[in-house]
Motif scaffolding. Structure first.
Motif, PDB file in Angstrom:
ATOM      1  N   CYS A   1      25.481  51.698  39.421  1.00  0.00           N
ATOM      2  CA  CYS A   1      26.129  50.545  38.796  1.00  0.00           C
ATOM      3  C   CYS A   1      27.419  50.251  39.554  1.00  0.00           C
ATOM      4  CB  CYS A   1      26.445  50.897  37.339  1.00  0.00           C
ATOM      5  SG  CYS A   1      27.356  49.620  36.453  1.00  0.00           S
ATOM      6  N   HIS A   2      27.817  48.979  39.558  1.00  0.00           N
ATOM      7  CA  HIS A   2      29.079  48.648  40.227  1.00  0.00           C
ATOM      8  C   HIS A   2      30.258  49.370  39.564  1.00  0.00           C
ATOM      9  CE1 HIS A   2      30.767  45.522  43.146  1.00  0.00           C
ATOM     10  NE2 HIS A   2      31.801  46.275  42.790  1.00  0.00           N
ATOM     11  N   SER A   3      30.118  49.721  38.291  1.00  0.00           N
ATOM     12  CA  SER A   3      31.187  50.474  37.614  1.00  0.00           C
ATOM     13  C   SER A   3      31.375  51.848  38.261  1.00  0.00           C
ATOM     14  CB  SER A   3      30.857  50.664  36.131  1.00  0.00           C
ATOM     15  OG  SER A   3      30.700  49.424  35.501  1.00  0.00           O
TER      16      SER A   3
ATOM     17  N   TRP B   1      40.073  51.387  38.574  1.00  0.00           N
ATOM     18  CA  TRP B   1      40.373  51.188  37.149  1.00  0.00           C
ATOM     19  C   TRP B   1      41.451  52.145  36.643  1.00  0.00           C
ATOM     20  CZ3 TRP B   1      34.630  50.938  35.042  1.00  0.00           C
ATOM     21  CH2 TRP B   1      34.119  49.665  35.296  1.00  0.00           C
TER      22      TRP B   1
ATOM     23  N   CYS C   1      22.251  50.730  31.571  1.00  0.00           N
ATOM     24  CA  CYS C   1      23.566  50.052  31.597  1.00  0.00           C
ATOM     25  C   CYS C   1      23.362  48.556  31.837  1.00  0.00           C
ATOM     26  CB  CYS C   1      24.507  50.651  32.640  1.00  0.00           C
ATOM     27  SG  CYS C   1      26.033  49.661  32.743  1.00  0.00           S
TER      28      CYS C   1
ATOM     29  N   GLY D   1      26.671  35.207  38.910  1.00  0.00           N
ATOM     30  CA  GLY D   1      26.494  36.407  39.726  1.00  0.00           C
ATOM     31  C   GLY D   1      25.123  37.007  39.481  1.00  0.00           C
ATOM     32  N   MET D   2      24.295  37.104  40.522  1.00  0.00           N
ATOM     33  CA  MET D   2      22.962  37.680  40.318  1.00  0.00           C
ATOM     34  C   MET D   2      22.820  38.997  41.092  1.00  0.00           C
ATOM     35  SD  MET D   2      19.227  35.882  40.167  1.00  0.00           S
ATOM     36  CE  MET D   2      18.700  36.195  41.849  1.00  0.00           C
ATOM     37  N   GLY D   3      23.557  40.001  40.619  1.00  0.00           N
ATOM     38  CA  GLY D   3      23.405  41.364  41.135  1.00  0.00           C
ATOM     39  C   GLY D   3      22.633  42.171  40.107  1.00  0.00           C
TER      40      GLY D   3
ATOM     41  N   GLY E   1      23.407  40.734  36.567  1.00  0.00           N
ATOM     42  CA  GLY E   1      23.019  39.319  36.544  1.00  0.00           C
ATOM     43  C   GLY E   1      21.513  39.126  36.526  1.00  0.00           C
TER      44      GLY E   1
ATOM     45  N   MET F   1      27.776  28.412  43.812  1.00  0.00           N
ATOM     46  CA  MET F   1      29.169  28.181  43.413  1.00  0.00           C
ATOM     47  C   MET F   1      29.984  27.658  44.591  1.00  0.00           C
ATOM     48  SD  MET F   1      29.892  31.614  41.283  1.00  0.00           S
ATOM     49  CE  MET F   1      28.752  32.916  41.642  1.00  0.00           C
TER      50      MET F   1
ATOM     51  N   SER G   1      31.929  40.982  39.694  1.00  0.00           N
ATOM     52  CA  SER G   1      32.766  42.189  39.776  1.00  0.00           C
ATOM     53  C   SER G   1      34.135  41.906  40.395  1.00  0.00           C
ATOM     54  CB  SER G   1      32.028  43.215  40.636  1.00  0.00           C
ATOM     55  OG  SER G   1      31.557  42.566  41.817  1.00  0.00           O
TER      56      SER G   1
ATOM     57  N   ALA H   1      33.936  43.385  35.306  1.00  0.00           N
ATOM     58  CA  ALA H   1      35.177  44.112  35.011  1.00  0.00           C
ATOM     59  C   ALA H   1      36.024  44.334  36.259  1.00  0.00           C
ATOM     60  CB  ALA H   1      34.830  45.436  34.340  1.00  0.00           C
TER      61      ALA H   1
ATOM     62  N   ILE I   1      28.916  47.249  27.103  1.00  0.00           N
ATOM     63  CA  ILE I   1      27.574  47.842  26.941  1.00  0.00           C
ATOM     64  C   ILE I   1      26.942  47.463  25.588  1.00  0.00           C
ATOM     65  CG2 ILE I   1      27.636  49.592  28.707  1.00  0.00           C
ATOM     66  CD1 ILE I   1      28.656  51.645  26.606  1.00  0.00           C
TER      67      ILE I   1
ATOM     68  N   VAL J   1      26.234  47.201  47.964  1.00  0.00           N
ATOM     69  CA  VAL J   1      26.574  46.552  46.683  1.00  0.00           C
ATOM     70  C   VAL J   1      27.851  45.733  46.873  1.00  0.00           C
ATOM     71  CG1 VAL J   1      27.315  46.925  44.293  1.00  0.00           C
ATOM     72  CG2 VAL J   1      25.423  48.270  45.227  1.00  0.00           C
TER      73      VAL J   1
ATOM     74  N   ARG K   1      19.017  46.467  42.166  1.00  0.00           N
ATOM     75  CA  ARG K   1      19.686  47.683  41.737  1.00  0.00           C
ATOM     76  C   ARG K   1      19.199  48.831  42.594  1.00  0.00           C
ATOM     77  NH1 ARG K   1      24.190  47.526  38.967  1.00  0.00           N
ATOM     78  NH2 ARG K   1      24.180  48.412  36.894  1.00  0.00           N
TER      79      ARG K   1
HETATM   80  P1  NAP Z   1      26.712  43.887  41.351  1.00  0.00           P
HETATM   81  O1  NAP Z   1      25.300  44.347  41.393  1.00  0.00           O
HETATM   82  O2  NAP Z   1      27.588  44.123  42.515  1.00  0.00           O
HETATM   83  O3  NAP Z   1      26.689  42.333  40.976  1.00  0.00           O
HETATM   84  C1  NAP Z   1      27.833  41.532  40.963  1.00  0.00           C
HETATM   85  C2  NAP Z   1      27.475  40.149  41.513  1.00  0.00           C
HETATM   86  O4  NAP Z   1      28.639  39.341  41.419  1.00  0.00           O
HETATM   87  C3  NAP Z   1      27.112  40.136  42.990  1.00  0.00           C
HETATM   88  O5  NAP Z   1      25.766  40.437  43.221  1.00  0.00           O
HETATM   89  C4  NAP Z   1      27.433  38.706  43.365  1.00  0.00           C
HETATM   90  O6  NAP Z   1      26.371  37.867  42.921  1.00  0.00           O
HETATM   91  C5  NAP Z   1      28.639  38.394  42.482  1.00  0.00           C
HETATM   92  N1  NAP Z   1      29.899  38.528  43.236  1.00  0.00           N
HETATM   93  C6  NAP Z   1      30.393  39.648  43.822  1.00  0.00           C
HETATM   94  N2  NAP Z   1      31.588  39.391  44.396  1.00  0.00           N
HETATM   95  C7  NAP Z   1      31.857  38.087  44.159  1.00  0.00           C
HETATM   96  C8  NAP Z   1      32.951  37.225  44.480  1.00  0.00           C
HETATM   97  N3  NAP Z   1      34.004  37.670  45.193  1.00  0.00           N
HETATM   98  N4  NAP Z   1      32.903  35.936  44.061  1.00  0.00           N
HETATM   99  C9  NAP Z   1      31.844  35.494  43.348  1.00  0.00           C
HETATM  100  N5  NAP Z   1      30.786  36.259  43.032  1.00  0.00           N
HETATM  101  C10 NAP Z   1      30.794  37.529  43.418  1.00  0.00           C
HETATM  102  O7  NAP Z   1      27.477  44.567  40.119  1.00  0.00           O
HETATM  103  P2  NAP Z   1      26.919  44.978  38.670  1.00  0.00           P
HETATM  104  O8  NAP Z   1      26.536  46.408  38.697  1.00  0.00           O
HETATM  105  O9  NAP Z   1      25.980  43.948  38.208  1.00  0.00           O
HETATM  106  O10 NAP Z   1      28.278  44.921  37.816  1.00  0.00           O
HETATM  107  C11 NAP Z   1      28.989  43.693  37.711  1.00  0.00           C
HETATM  108  C12 NAP Z   1      30.317  43.920  37.025  1.00  0.00           C
HETATM  109  O11 NAP Z   1      30.085  44.275  35.666  1.00  0.00           O
HETATM  110  C13 NAP Z   1      31.166  45.050  37.605  1.00  0.00           C
HETATM  111  O12 NAP Z   1      32.527  44.674  37.568  1.00  0.00           O
HETATM  112  C14 NAP Z   1      30.909  46.204  36.639  1.00  0.00           C
HETATM  113  O13 NAP Z   1      31.948  47.148  36.607  1.00  0.00           O
HETATM  114  C15 NAP Z   1      30.831  45.444  35.351  1.00  0.00           C
HETATM  115  N6  NAP Z   1      30.145  46.159  34.267  1.00  0.00           N
HETATM  116  C16 NAP Z   1      30.605  45.954  33.002  1.00  0.00           C
HETATM  117  C17 NAP Z   1      29.957  46.528  31.940  1.00  0.00           C
HETATM  118  C18 NAP Z   1      30.416  46.247  30.543  1.00  0.00           C
HETATM  119  O14 NAP Z   1      30.103  47.030  29.654  1.00  0.00           O
HETATM  120  N7  NAP Z   1      31.113  45.158  30.320  1.00  0.00           N
HETATM  121  C19 NAP Z   1      28.844  47.342  32.154  1.00  0.00           C
HETATM  122  C20 NAP Z   1      28.386  47.507  33.451  1.00  0.00           C
HETATM  123  C21 NAP Z   1      29.027  46.896  34.505  1.00  0.00           C
HETATM  124  P3  NAP Z   1      25.781  36.682  43.857  1.00  0.00           P
HETATM  125  O15 NAP Z   1      25.360  37.363  45.120  1.00  0.00           O
HETATM  126  O16 NAP Z   1      24.670  36.144  43.049  1.00  0.00           O
HETATM  127  O17 NAP Z   1      26.880  35.704  44.061  1.00  0.00           O
END
Ligand code: NAP
Ligand code: ZN
Length: 346
Positions: free
Chosen positions: A41-43, A52, A158, A182-184, A187, A225, A246, A269, A293, A330, A338
């Motif tokens: 996870c990105h976290s 953090w 997660c 965001g489609m990671g 997403g 975007m 992220s 986050a 979560i 990532v 993932r």
């Molecule tokens: P990830 O796989 O890296 O996905 C994040 C997506 O955001 C990327 O694939 C990209 O999508 C987009 N992105 C990244 N940098 C960007 C930028 N500078 N400008 C615009 N778009 C950008 O990460 P993830 O694991 O899905 O996690 C995403 C976030 O959620 C992290 O900060 C993580 O810590 C947080 N999180 C929170 C919780 C919670 O409980 N709230 C739980 C888990 C994770 P595109 O390529 O489509 O643009």
């Protein structure tokens, strides 16, 4: 005590290395799980890099855990040896506060015990799922439905629940226009789950490079975007926006896409604060919310929902010696969608 093989990191700029960690002896309510797959996870990356806040290294991240029960404590009633189970972002909570009583253990008023980088009730640091075994109290273990493969199940613990919970809470469903930013990892799960709930889903990604995948996951529309016309064209459109990004982005631009009474829920986050111009909210009685979560009951509900709707994440399974490379990819938004560590390579 069980000695688990694990991958740990010693500092923000350090690489992962092989190590061994001790898992506690089983208490009467504990379960020993042999981990088969662990999602990245990105976290994990925010935490490993110390973004953090201070971290007690060595750190073994990983909170998307899928495995098999190999031993149970004398009082365990829900699981038996051989069961397919999962563990997500938390491994304990007080169980008594009003939020725990409501089944929202993630919002425990005394603080939940995170799966890694936390401290458990014995005063010991918690270490996560980049390891061969983990011991968890049975109330924080969920059952993986038979028709979900263990490697695909891991990210649901997660990415799945973090997107299911706000979609569920804010009523994504027929007649609702939902945008996913965001489609990671998170997403792409949000797109699949929101579409299965019956909502009309739009993806807002940095570019159109993953458009075909987004439409296959169930989105009706897909916009970049980076194209300024996206924001004028979609102004005032969405009932619900889930922001999974992220990094810090221009929130006001996204608020402008909400309809009257629309809500933008941040699950992304980033370490830096996000700036908000309140006039972007005042104008159309818009809301800006956050969500973390989901509770254990809701996590089980999400797994059963995914099983019923044949939803699984799109994953890339890697060996344990490729964690550093996966982190880099990532960070470069080069993940489809993932990374999941095959723990047999640990
Ligand atoms: P990830 O796989 O890296 O996905 C994040 C997506 O955001 C990327 O694939 C990209 O999508 C987009 N992105 C990244 N940098 C960007 C930028 N500078 N400008 C615009 N778009 C950008 O990460 P993830 O694991 O899905 O996690 C995403 C976030 O959620 C992290 O900060 C993580 O810590 C947080 N999180 C929170 C919780 C919670 O409980 N709230 C739980 C888990 C994770 P595109 O390529 O489509 O643009
Ligand atoms: Zn996570």
């Amino acid at each position: 005590m069980v000695t688990a093989k694990a991958r740990a990191v010693d500092g923000p700029d350090k690489s992962f290395y092989e190590t061994e960690i001790q898992r506690r002896d089983l208490d009467i309510n504990d379960i020993l799980i042999e981990i088969k797959f662990s999602g990245i996870c990105h976290s994990d990356i925010h935490t490993a890099h110390g973004e953090w806040g201070p971290v007690n290294y060595p750190l073994v991240p990983g909170h998307e855990i899928a495995g098999i029960v190999t031993e149970v404590g004398s009082n365990v009633s829900k699981y038996k040896v051989g069961d397919r189970v999962g563990v997500g972002c938390m491994v304990d909570s007080c169980g008594e506060c009003k939020n725990c009583q409501k089944g929202e253990e993630q919002y425990c008023l005394k603080g939940n015990v995170p799966t890694y980088a936390g401290v458990d009730k014995y005063g010991e640091p918690t270490q996560g799922g980049y390891a061969t075994h983990i011991v968890v109290t049975e109330d924080f273990v969920v059952r993986i439905p038979d028709n979900i493969e263990l490697d695909a199940a891991a990210p649901l613990l997660c990415a799945g629940i973090t997107t299911y919970s706000p979609l569920n809470h804010w009523g994504a469903g027929p007649g609702k226009k939902v945008a996913i930013v965001g489609m990671g990892g998170l997403g792409h799960m949000a797109v699949k789950i929101a579409s299965a709930m019956g909502a009309e889903v739009t993806v807002l990604s940095q570019t159109l490079s993953k458009k075909e995948d987004g439409l296959e996951f169930g989105a009706k529309e897909y916009y970049a975007m980076s194209d300024p016309e996206t924001f004028s064209k979609l102004a005032g459109t969405f009932d619900l926006i889930i922001n999974t990004v992220s990094a810090k982005i221009d929130m006001d631009a996204y608020f402008s896409l909400l309809t009257l009474d629309g809500t933008l829920v941040n699950v992304g986050a980033p370490a830096e604060p996000l700036a908000v111009n309140v006039f972007s909210l005042i104008g159309h009685r818009r809301s800006f919310a956050g969500s973390m979560i989901g509770g254990i009951r809701e996590t089980q509900e999400m797994l059963d929902f995914c099983a019923e709707h044949n939803i699984a994440p799109k994953i890339e399974v890697i060996s344990a010696d490729r964690i550093d490379e996966a982190y880099e990819r990532v960070l470069a938004s080069d993940v489809k969608y993932r990374f999941v560590i095959d723990i047999s390579t640990m």
